[in-house]
Design a protein around this motif. Structure first.
Motif, mmCIF file in Angstrom:
data_model
loop_
_atom_site.group_PDB
_atom_site.id
_atom_site.type_symbol
_atom_site.label_atom_id
_atom_site.label_comp_id
_atom_site.label_asym_id
_atom_site.label_seq_id
_atom_site.Cartn_x
_atom_site.Cartn_y
_atom_site.Cartn_z
ATOM 1 N N ILE A 1 35.333 15.065 38.019
ATOM 2 C CA ILE A 1 35.138 16.497 38.230
ATOM 3 C C ILE A 1 33.738 16.735 38.789
ATOM 4 O O ILE A 1 32.753 16.269 38.221
ATOM 5 N N VAL A 2 33.681 17.445 39.900
ATOM 6 C CA VAL A 2 32.397 17.758 40.523
ATOM 7 C C VAL A 2 32.245 19.264 40.653
ATOM 8 O O VAL A 2 33.218 20.020 40.566
ATOM 9 N N GLU A 3 31.008 19.667 40.869
ATOM 10 C CA GLU A 3 30.695 21.050 41.227
ATOM 11 C C GLU A 3 30.236 21.049 42.666
ATOM 12 O O GLU A 3 29.286 20.351 43.016
ATOM 13 N N ALA A 4 30.925 21.791 43.506
ATOM 14 C CA ALA A 4 30.565 21.909 44.916
ATOM 15 C C ALA A 4 30.183 23.354 45.180
ATOM 16 O O ALA A 4 31.030 24.245 45.107
ATOM 17 N N ASP A 5 28.900 23.575 45.423
ATOM 18 C CA ASP A 5 28.377 24.934 45.591
ATOM 19 C C ASP A 5 28.801 25.828 44.434
ATOM 20 O O ASP A 5 29.192 26.987 44.613
ATOM 21 N N GLY A 6 28.740 25.253 43.222
ATOM 22 C CA GLY A 6 29.023 26.020 42.012
ATOM 23 C C GLY A 6 30.491 26.138 41.649
ATOM 24 O O GLY A 6 30.823 26.735 40.623
ATOM 25 N N ARG A 7 31.385 25.548 42.460
ATOM 26 C CA ARG A 7 32.823 25.630 42.172
ATOM 27 C C ARG A 7 33.342 24.253 41.782
ATOM 28 O O ARG A 7 33.003 23.255 42.415
ATOM 29 N N LEU A 8 34.175 24.206 40.753
ATOM 30 C CA LEU A 8 34.710 22.935 40.282
ATOM 31 C C LEU A 8 35.775 22.396 41.232
ATOM 32 O O LEU A 8 36.527 23.154 41.848
ATOM 33 N N CYS A 9 35.832 21.077 41.315
ATOM 34 C CA CYS A 9 36.806 20.394 42.161
ATOM 35 C C CYS A 9 37.155 19.062 41.500
ATOM 36 O O CYS A 9 36.284 18.407 40.918
ATOM 37 N N ILE A 10 38.430 18.665 41.565
ATOM 38 C CA ILE A 10 38.866 17.367 41.054
ATOM 39 C C ILE A 10 38.853 16.371 42.205
ATOM 40 O O ILE A 10 39.522 16.578 43.216
ATOM 41 N N GLU B 1 30.176 16.167 52.542
ATOM 42 C CA GLU B 1 30.560 16.238 53.952
ATOM 43 C C GLU B 1 32.011 16.671 54.124
ATOM 44 O O GLU B 1 32.321 17.532 54.962
ATOM 45 N N VAL B 2 32.917 16.082 53.330
ATOM 46 C CA VAL B 2 34.334 16.422 53.453
ATOM 47 C C VAL B 2 34.583 17.881 53.103
ATOM 48 O O VAL B 2 35.365 18.567 53.768
ATOM 49 N N LEU B 3 33.905 18.361 52.064
ATOM 50 C CA LEU B 3 34.110 19.743 51.622
ATOM 51 C C LEU B 3 33.299 20.750 52.435
ATOM 52 O O LEU B 3 33.543 21.956 52.347
ATOM 53 N N GLY B 4 32.331 20.262 53.207
ATOM 54 C CA GLY B 4 31.464 21.183 53.944
ATOM 55 C C GLY B 4 30.583 21.990 53.008
ATOM 56 O O GLY B 4 30.257 23.145 53.289
ATOM 57 N N ALA B 5 30.211 21.379 51.888
ATOM 58 C CA ALA B 5 29.403 22.076 50.876
ATOM 59 C C ALA B 5 27.923 21.781 51.074
ATOM 60 O O ALA B 5 27.553 20.771 51.674
ATOM 61 N N VAL C 1 26.548 19.269 46.045
ATOM 62 C CA VAL C 1 27.622 18.676 45.239
ATOM 63 C C VAL C 1 26.989 17.828 44.155
ATOM 64 O O VAL C 1 26.095 17.022 44.422
ATOM 65 N N ARG C 2 27.448 18.007 42.942
ATOM 66 C CA ARG C 2 26.949 17.228 41.813
ATOM 67 C C ARG C 2 28.088 16.972 40.833
ATOM 68 O O ARG C 2 29.090 17.687 40.840
ATOM 69 N N LEU C 3 27.929 15.931 40.022
ATOM 70 C CA LEU C 3 28.898 15.693 38.965
ATOM 71 C C LEU C 3 28.846 16.856 37.984
ATOM 72 O O LEU C 3 27.768 17.309 37.603
ATOM 73 N N ALA C 4 29.996 17.337 37.583
ATOM 74 C CA ALA C 4 30.042 18.444 36.634
ATOM 75 C C ALA C 4 29.827 17.916 35.221
ATOM 76 O O ALA C 4 30.310 16.838 34.872
ATOM 77 N N HIS D 1 46.910 22.337 40.824
ATOM 78 C CA HIS D 1 47.649 23.609 40.800
ATOM 79 C C HIS D 1 47.826 24.094 39.368
ATOM 80 O O HIS D 1 47.769 25.294 39.110
ATOM 81 N N LEU D 2 48.039 23.172 38.450
ATOM 82 C CA LEU D 2 48.219 23.544 37.049
ATOM 83 C C LEU D 2 46.937 24.122 36.465
ATOM 84 O O LEU D 2 46.973 25.064 35.670
ATOM 85 N N TYR D 3 45.797 23.545 36.858
ATOM 86 C CA TYR D 3 44.516 23.965 36.286
ATOM 87 C C TYR D 3 43.696 24.835 37.237
ATOM 88 O O TYR D 3 42.529 25.111 36.971
ATOM 89 N N GLU D 4 44.319 25.259 38.322
ATOM 90 C CA GLU D 4 43.694 26.169 39.287
ATOM 91 C C GLU D 4 42.392 25.606 39.830
ATOM 92 O O GLU D 4 41.377 26.307 39.903
ATOM 93 N N LEU D 5 42.439 24.323 40.217
ATOM 94 C CA LEU D 5 41.286 23.663 40.821
ATOM 95 C C LEU D 5 41.737 22.913 42.072
ATOM 96 O O LEU D 5 42.825 22.344 42.100
ATOM 97 N N PRO D 6 40.907 22.900 43.118
ATOM 98 C CA PRO D 6 41.256 22.111 44.306
ATOM 99 C C PRO D 6 41.165 20.624 44.001
ATOM 100 O O PRO D 6 40.416 20.198 43.113
ATOM 101 N N VAL D 7 41.945 19.826 44.736
ATOM 102 C CA VAL D 7 41.956 18.378 44.562
ATOM 103 C C VAL D 7 41.538 17.722 45.874
ATOM 104 O O VAL D 7 42.072 18.045 46.933
ATOM 105 N N LEU D 8 40.601 16.808 45.763
ATOM 106 C CA LEU D 8 40.152 15.992 46.890
ATOM 107 C C LEU D 8 40.516 14.553 46.563
ATOM 108 O O LEU D 8 40.073 14.014 45.552
#
Length: 196
Positions: free
Chosen positions: A76-85, A101-105, A108-111, A133-140
């Motif tokens: 789990i990371v934080e990309a510009d303050g938003r969580l991402c898996i 780079e992939v997210l264009g953020a 990015v840091r480990l949450a 989708h279940l946890y309302e988080l984007p997946v990379l």
């Protein structure tokens, strides 16, 4: 033999998972019911594999007697303050610069666990599933996982894993794909199970 739920699946490729939980105890399902219901409602076939308690993804691979390239771990990371898996092979290490780079953020840091623990209330810490989708988080998803037919995933428990096909997982989650790990020699080749 592993328990088959959510639809019929062909036998796994040499996987030596446990077919039932330890008989000494009566416990509720180790994989939280919301995760099971999510997969069943989406008609995604899956196999459940009980195993000795394994905290790290590499320990999980050892417990199930498979190569770490088939075990996918959620980071789990934080990309510009938003969580991402971020979903990567157990054998690899996440490259935060590549994720940025992939997210264009910009950042990015480990949450921290405090940041995301409440997003996975029924799950053990460190066993967060990659079902965005279940946890309302984007997946990379690291593109290196695409070489496997099936993935072994954490699903809320350190004592039970889920097996789903790569095709079904991608169809379910529509993850953004990219190269997001530190490079490994030969990681883009097909890796077969290691039998104990």
């Amino acid at each position: 033999m592993p328990a088959r739920l959510g639809g019929m699946r062909p036998a796994s490729h040499g996987l030596k998972g446990r077919g039932s939980p330890p008989s000494r105890q009566k416990v509720p399902p180790m994989i939280p019911e919301p995760i099971q219901h999510y997969l069943q409602q989406q008609h995604v076939p899956f196999l459940r594999h009980w195993h000795p308690r394994a905290v790290t993804a590499q320990e999980l691979a050892q417990a199930l007697h498979v190569t770490g390239y088939r075990v996918a771990k959620s980071v789990i990371v934080e990309a510009d303050g938003r969580l991402c898996i971020c979903l990567i092979p157990a054998t690899d290490t996440l490259d935060l610069e590549k994720v940025r780079e992939v997210l264009g953020a910009r950042d990015v840091r480990l949450a921290s666990e405090d940041t995301f623990a409440n997003r996975f209330p029924e799950c053990e810490l460190g066993a967060e599933p990659p079902f965005g989708h279940l946890y309302e988080l984007p997946v990379l998803m690291d593109e290196g996982l695409g070489v496997a037919e099936d993935l072994l995933l954490r699903a809320g428990s350190h004592e039970e894993a889920l097996e789903v096909s790569v095709e079904d997982f991608i169809g379910l989650e529509s993850p953004r794909m990219g190269s997001i790990t530190h490079g490994h020699v030969g990681r883009n080749t097909v890796h077969h199970d290691v039998h104990a």
